[in-house]
Design a protein around this motif. Structure first.
Motif, PDB file in Angstrom:
ATOM      1  N   ASN A  34      36.716 -23.783  29.125  1.00 13.02           N
ATOM      2  CA  ASN A  34      36.351 -25.149  29.480  1.00 13.02           C
ATOM      3  C   ASN A  34      36.828 -25.519  30.871  1.00 13.02           C
ATOM      4  OD1 ASN A  34      35.112 -25.666  27.007  1.00 13.02           O
ATOM      5  ND2 ASN A  34      37.130 -25.910  26.070  1.00 13.02           N
ATOM      6  N   SER A  35      37.368 -24.548  31.560  1.00 13.31           N
ATOM      7  CA  SER A  35      37.908 -24.826  32.884  1.00 13.31           C
ATOM      8  C   SER A  35      36.818 -24.584  33.932  1.00 13.31           C
ATOM      9  CB  SER A  35      39.108 -23.907  33.109  1.00 13.31           C
ATOM     10  OG  SER A  35      39.631 -24.109  34.379  1.00 13.31           O
ATOM     11  N   THR A  36      36.218 -25.660  34.394  1.00 16.64           N
ATOM     12  CA  THR A  36      35.130 -25.558  35.365  1.00 16.64           C
ATOM     13  C   THR A  36      35.574 -24.774  36.590  1.00 16.64           C
ATOM     14  OG1 THR A  36      34.261 -27.656  34.638  1.00 16.64           O
ATOM     15  CG2 THR A  36      33.579 -26.918  36.812  1.00 16.64           C
ATOM     16  N   GLY A  37      34.782 -23.828  36.983  1.00 15.69           N
ATOM     17  CA  GLY A  37      35.045 -23.128  38.235  1.00 15.69           C
ATOM     18  C   GLY A  37      35.967 -21.940  38.128  1.00 15.69           C
ATOM     19  N   LEU A  38      36.507 -21.684  36.952  1.00 15.44           N
ATOM     20  CA  LEU A  38      37.433 -20.568  36.830  1.00 15.44           C
ATOM     21  C   LEU A  38      36.733 -19.225  37.034  1.00 15.44           C
ATOM     22  CD1 LEU A  38      40.505 -20.560  34.799  1.00 15.44           C
ATOM     23  CD2 LEU A  38      39.108 -18.517  34.626  1.00 15.44           C
ATOM     24  N   ALA A  39      35.559 -19.087  36.437  1.00 12.65           N
ATOM     25  CA  ALA A  39      34.796 -17.840  36.620  1.00 12.65           C
ATOM     26  C   ALA A  39      34.448 -17.670  38.095  1.00 12.65           C
ATOM     27  CB  ALA A  39      33.529 -17.863  35.774  1.00 12.65           C
ATOM     28  N   ALA A  40      34.131 -18.781  38.748  1.00 14.23           N
ATOM     29  CA  ALA A  40      33.784 -18.727  40.171  1.00 14.23           C
ATOM     30  C   ALA A  40      34.988 -18.264  40.990  1.00 14.23           C
ATOM     31  CB  ALA A  40      33.318 -20.102  40.646  1.00 14.23           C
ATOM     32  N   ARG A  41      36.170 -18.822  40.696  1.00 13.62           N
ATOM     33  CA  ARG A  41      37.370 -18.416  41.441  1.00 13.62           C
ATOM     34  C   ARG A  41      37.648 -16.931  41.237  1.00 13.62           C
ATOM     35  NH1 ARG A  41      42.319 -22.185  39.908  1.00 13.62           N
ATOM     36  NH2 ARG A  41      43.446 -20.699  41.237  1.00 13.62           N
ATOM     37  N   ALA A  42      37.523 -16.486  39.990  1.00  7.73           N
ATOM     38  CA  ALA A  42      37.806 -15.080  39.685  1.00  7.73           C
ATOM     39  C   ALA A  42      36.801 -14.166  40.393  1.00  7.73           C
ATOM     40  CB  ALA A  42      37.774 -14.848  38.182  1.00  7.73           C
ATOM     41  N   ALA A  43      35.519 -14.504  40.282  1.00  3.23           N
ATOM     42  CA  ALA A  43      34.491 -13.645  40.885  1.00  3.23           C
ATOM     43  C   ALA A  43      34.619 -13.634  42.404  1.00  3.23           C
ATOM     44  CB  ALA A  43      33.097 -14.119  40.458  1.00  3.23           C
ATOM     45  N   THR A  44      34.988 -14.782  42.966  1.00  2.00           N
ATOM     46  CA  THR A  44      35.154 -14.859  44.421  1.00  2.00           C
ATOM     47  C   THR A  44      36.346 -14.006  44.866  1.00  2.00           C
ATOM     48  OG1 THR A  44      34.214 -17.073  44.383  1.00  2.00           O
ATOM     49  CG2 THR A  44      35.427 -16.449  46.364  1.00  2.00           C
ATOM     50  N   ALA A  45      37.446 -14.087  44.112  1.00  2.00           N
ATOM     51  CA  ALA A  45      38.620 -13.272  44.447  1.00  2.00           C
ATOM     52  C   ALA A  45      38.261 -11.786  44.394  1.00  2.00           C
ATOM     53  CB  ALA A  45      39.764 -13.579  43.483  1.00  2.00           C
ATOM     54  N   ILE A  46      37.482 -11.403  43.396  1.00  2.00           N
ATOM     55  CA  ILE A  46      37.079  -9.994  43.290  1.00  2.00           C
ATOM     56  C   ILE A  46      36.167  -9.606  44.451  1.00  2.00           C
ATOM     57  CG2 ILE A  46      35.777  -8.314  41.912  1.00  2.00           C
ATOM     58  CD1 ILE A  46      36.723  -9.803  39.400  1.00  2.00           C
ATOM     59  N   SER A  47      35.243 -10.503  44.789  1.00  2.00           N
ATOM     60  CA  SER A  47      34.296 -10.142  45.858  1.00  2.00           C
ATOM     61  C   SER A  47      35.009  -9.987  47.202  1.00  2.00           C
ATOM     62  CB  SER A  47      33.167 -11.172  45.939  1.00  2.00           C
ATOM     63  OG  SER A  47      33.605 -12.347  46.580  1.00  2.00           O
ATOM     64  N   ARG A  48      36.126 -10.706  47.385  1.00  2.00           N
ATOM     65  CA  ARG A  48      36.884 -10.549  48.643  1.00  2.00           C
ATOM     66  C   ARG A  48      37.459  -9.145  48.793  1.00  2.00           C
ATOM     67  NH1 ARG A  48      38.679 -16.194  48.110  1.00  2.00           N
ATOM     68  NH2 ARG A  48      40.410 -15.475  46.834  1.00  2.00           N
ATOM     69  N   THR A  49      37.654  -8.438  47.684  1.00  2.00           N
ATOM     70  CA  THR A  49      38.163  -7.056  47.792  1.00  2.00           C
ATOM     71  C   THR A  49      37.051  -6.098  48.205  1.00  2.00           C
ATOM     72  OG1 THR A  49      37.601  -6.356  45.529  1.00  2.00           O
ATOM     73  CG2 THR A  49      39.693  -7.520  45.811  1.00  2.00           C
ATOM     74  N   GLY A  50      35.809  -6.576  48.208  1.00  2.00           N
ATOM     75  CA  GLY A  50      34.679  -5.709  48.549  1.00  2.00           C
ATOM     76  C   GLY A  50      34.199  -4.909  47.354  1.00  2.00           C
ATOM     77  N   ALA A  51      34.861  -5.067  46.206  1.00  2.00           N
ATOM     78  CA  ALA A  51      34.475  -4.307  45.016  1.00  2.00           C
ATOM     79  C   ALA A  51      33.281  -4.962  44.344  1.00  2.00           C
ATOM     80  CB  ALA A  51      35.643  -4.231  44.044  1.00  2.00           C
ATOM     81  N   ASN A  52      32.504  -4.142  43.677  1.00  2.00           N
ATOM     82  CA  ASN A  52      31.359  -4.639  42.943  1.00  2.00           C
ATOM     83  C   ASN A  52      31.767  -4.945  41.497  1.00  2.00           C
ATOM     84  OD1 ASN A  52      28.629  -5.323  42.868  1.00  2.00           O
ATOM     85  ND2 ASN A  52      28.121  -3.395  41.845  1.00  2.00           N
ATOM     86  N   ILE A  53      31.228  -6.024  40.956  1.00  2.00           N
ATOM     87  CA  ILE A  53      31.464  -6.335  39.546  1.00  2.00           C
ATOM     88  C   ILE A  53      30.351  -5.688  38.742  1.00  2.00           C
ATOM     89  CG2 ILE A  53      31.631  -8.175  37.831  1.00  2.00           C
ATOM     90  CD1 ILE A  53      32.540 -10.049  40.116  1.00  2.00           C
ATOM     91  N   GLU A  54      30.718  -4.766  37.873  1.00  2.00           N
ATOM     92  CA  GLU A  54      29.701  -4.053  37.094  1.00  2.00           C
ATOM     93  C   GLU A  54      29.286  -4.863  35.878  1.00  2.00           C
ATOM     94  OE1 GLU A  54      28.564  -1.014  37.941  1.00  2.00           O
ATOM     95  OE2 GLU A  54      29.936  -0.664  39.615  1.00  2.00           O
ATOM     96  N   MET A  55      30.211  -5.649  35.357  1.00  2.00           N
ATOM     97  CA  MET A  55      29.934  -6.410  34.144  1.00  2.00           C
ATOM     98  C   MET A  55      30.787  -7.658  34.099  1.00  2.00           C
ATOM     99  SD  MET A  55      30.879  -5.732  30.236  1.00  2.00           S
ATOM    100  CE  MET A  55      32.237  -6.867  30.482  1.00  2.00           C
TER     101      MET A  55
END
Lengths: 454, 454
Positions: free
Chosen positions: A396-417
């Motif tokens: 229920n925490s708005t934006g949490l998935a966005a923060r997590a995905a953004t942090a991952i994308s900053r590493t240059g890694a691809n999210i497979e799932m």
């Protein structure tokens, strides 16, 4: 009244067992003590359980068992000497081992289990003797006599309801009860061991049986970290965590507390405290049913490698009622359990632990999927890691998935799932194993570092 | 050589049919013309198919059919007059309808289907007559005589392999073939209709059968938009899109092209072009097997409402081999197809289209899940929308999920579900229906607006 379980390193030596006695003496509500077999005293040391496995193997291969037997008895002897105990206890232990070695080898698994379980059993006898020797009223309780009845699953026994009833009667014992972890007995009286980390399970069953106020789990860390300290620099300590959070964390890489061990206490709402035998005044980590709200949405982040993906695609798959079910049935028939099944319109991926696969099994599965489901593309991919972010109410925490995905994308890694949508306490990312550590670090920085830097 | 299908609005009036003739004359490779029944001429107008359903219902209820019959014949008559045709064609149509009305009503579904299908069939006869009258060598071809053999699924017939063989012989016909959409015949000679949008399916089958160079699908829009123009202000037009992208888009809300219709041309790699009868010089949208790489990772964004979620939780669920399979089996036995199954450690959610549910079905399912799977918590939640972002290779686009999730979080809406990990062309978000439009707008701005603003 508390049930206190002491892990392998907490009972590895005379010095450690003296700490245990002091901890038990310091709080008169510590009435039930569950003990592991003596663990490692230093990095290169061998656990008693490993010595026992060597002993059992020697016996099975008809080799001379004397040296192996000596190695085991000697560990107890060193402890007994260090504790200033009368050495008759070592004779008791030696006789016990000899009688176990004489048991039938018609079922090798049972034979080995019986010898392995002596590690906890004899340590309980020894510790009980020590408590008594220093004036603490203590009594060793044998799981068979106490009625810790389990089902017949080898390596992974589960306590039956009657076990809880039987063990509840131990509440009437006035002495401190010293109880060996790791095993129980079937109705027919056959010894059966629990899954890995089985002493945690024994402690939890006992705590549930006697309706303890608290189940203390003494180990060698002050508390549970919110991320793996081998990957993240000095991660924060968790003060309080819910059962659900702990379960999600212990699943994927957190080895502090065995996940199956939570079940009995979870069901009765008994809180757990993970504490350090070497620093008992530290508050430790409390595992509870509900915790106070926190300014941080994330309680912990964990990662585990060793995942494979089965990819299946077929045009208009989503029109076929039963496609997914049939696919899972094929896996079930190969005794494969799966973790997640993200799906597109015409494709589905099944994420599973790689250790369940063999090249032959993979070929068999792919053939069946092509022949029986008429799939157009079927293949396996390996070397994936799952990274799980855990926190109550995070869905229920708005934006949490966005923060997590953004942090991952900053590493240059691809999210497979990405798997979000069912659990209210976790959000899982599938990534290539090579990116696991840098992603864990990035997520830790995102959700914890700003606060710890204050 | 091209197969050109004209939809309902393209053949709704004499004026429209004149445009069709001009389009066919303008390109001599347009050899196969597939036509729908006359559609709406203006918003409040009735489609001929709807008039035919009224006629069939009147016949079933033994009411006077004269007025309903007149309504249908009159639509054709208006067209014939507008096209300057000899009115004998209207007699042909009236006789055809009368003979259909005399068919057996022992199977009501077949009776209705037979009358409904006359809409396309008679329009094909009329258009063929018009083509001939203006000097275009054209011939009406009946699907039964041509051998468009389908299986026996009511409402959702599928062409059998033999149909493709039979129809391939039409290549040898020298005239322009005018072919009615929407229906075929079983081996036993019973008329069966295709799924909704069935004329698209006929065109696709025909294009595949004659190995057309292009399957043109004439409708009333210049091209496919990358987002719903009723929600997003003047969305960009899509020039080129792959089959897979189109399929994902047409699934969730994009109604331009029926997804089942893509199958036959997809299998033979025949490109499709969606064009506007009212503006044939516009390039339209091409659907191809592979498209040129684009600087934009996203091709389209689509949203569809009407989804429900079945949530099931049970402690240590992930230890039970077969749990997910058994859950899907229960749904299968209730004839429910599902879309996605995001899962946590101890819980699984099944996302399905709500129209398949009734309160009784829900209660039945929940009871079975509790009784047979011993779940601890089972409940349904309703009113969800799925938002799907579509683009080839997007799964390899680092940071795309982060951009999408961040754009959604800026709207303040919560993401209920994320599904990424199987499809290489799509990323799906489950959200509450009330947030659907603002999220679609936010995602459009994120992925398209910066470019269109240049």
């Amino acid at each position: 009244m508390k049930v206190s379980k002491f892990g392998g390193t907490s009972v590895a030596s005379a010095e450690q067992i003296k700490k245990v006695a002091a901890i038990v003496q310091a709080d008169s509500s510590r009435k039930f003590i569950v003990v592991s077999a003596p663990g490692k005293r230093f990095d290169a040391d061998k656990k008693v359980t490993d010595l026992l496995i060597e002993l059992a193997n020697a016996a099975i291969h008809k080799e001379d068992v004397e040296e192996k037997l000596h190695n085991v008895v000697n560990r107890y002897k060193e402890i007994a000497v260090g504790l200033g105990l009368d050495l008759t206890i070592c004779e008791v232990i030696k006789q016990d081992l000899n009688s176990r070695l004489c048991e039938s080898q018609s079922n090798l698994e049972l034979f080995v289990d019986n010898i392995k379980a002596s590690g906890e059993d004899n340590n309980a006898k020894l510790i009980s003797a020590y408590f008594t020797s220093i004036g603490m009223p203590a009594v060793y309780v044998n799981p068979k006599i106490a009625g810790l009845i389990v089902n017949d699953l080898p390596d992974r026994a589960q306590a039956l309801p009657v076990a809880y009833e039987n063990l509840s009667k131990l509440q009437n014992v006035s002495e401190i009860i010293v109880f060996p972890g790791f095993f129980g007995y079937t109705k027919e009286g056959r010894l059966r061991t629990f899954d890995r980390g089985g002493s945690d399970i024994t402690g939890s069953i006992l705590a549930a049986s006697v309706q303890a106020d608290l189940y203390e789990n003494f180990t060698d860390v002050d508390s549970v970290f919110c991320a793996n300290p081998r990957v993240v620099n000095s991660p924060m300590e968790i003060e309080e965590i819910t059962y659900r959070e702990m379960r999600e964390l212990s699943y994927a890489g957190f080895s502090v507390f065995h996940d199956e061990a939570l079940m009995p206490v979870y069901k009765r709402g008994i809180p757990v405290c993970i504490k350090n035998t070497n620093n008992p005044s530290a508050p430790g980590t409390r595992i509870v049913a509900e915790r106070k709200a926190n300014h941080r949405p994330v309680t912990g982040i964990t990662a585990d490698s060793g995942f494979s993906i089965l990819y299946v695609s077929k045009y208009l798959m989503n029109r076929e009622i039963g496609f997914g079910r049939k696919l899972l049935q094929i896996l079930e028939e190969e005794y494969i359990s799966y973790e997640h099944t993200p799906s597109g319109l015409d494709d589905i991926s099944v994420i599973m632990r790689s250790h369940q696969l063999t090249p032959e099994k993979e070929v068999r599965i792919m053939k069946r999927v092509v022949n029986e489901l008429h799939a157009e593309d079927v293949h396996f991919r390996h070397e994936f890691s799952m990274i799980v972010i855990v926190g109550e109410g995070m869905n229920n925490s708005t934006g949490l998935a966005a923060r997590a995905a953004t942090a991952i994308s900053r590493t240059g890694a691809n999210i497979e799932m990405i798997n979000q949508g069912s659990s209210e306490v976790s959000l899982a990312f599938g990534v290539h194993k090579s990116n696991e550590n840098k992603i864990l670090q990035a997520l830790y920085s995102e959700f914890f570092a700003p606060v710890s830097a204050r």
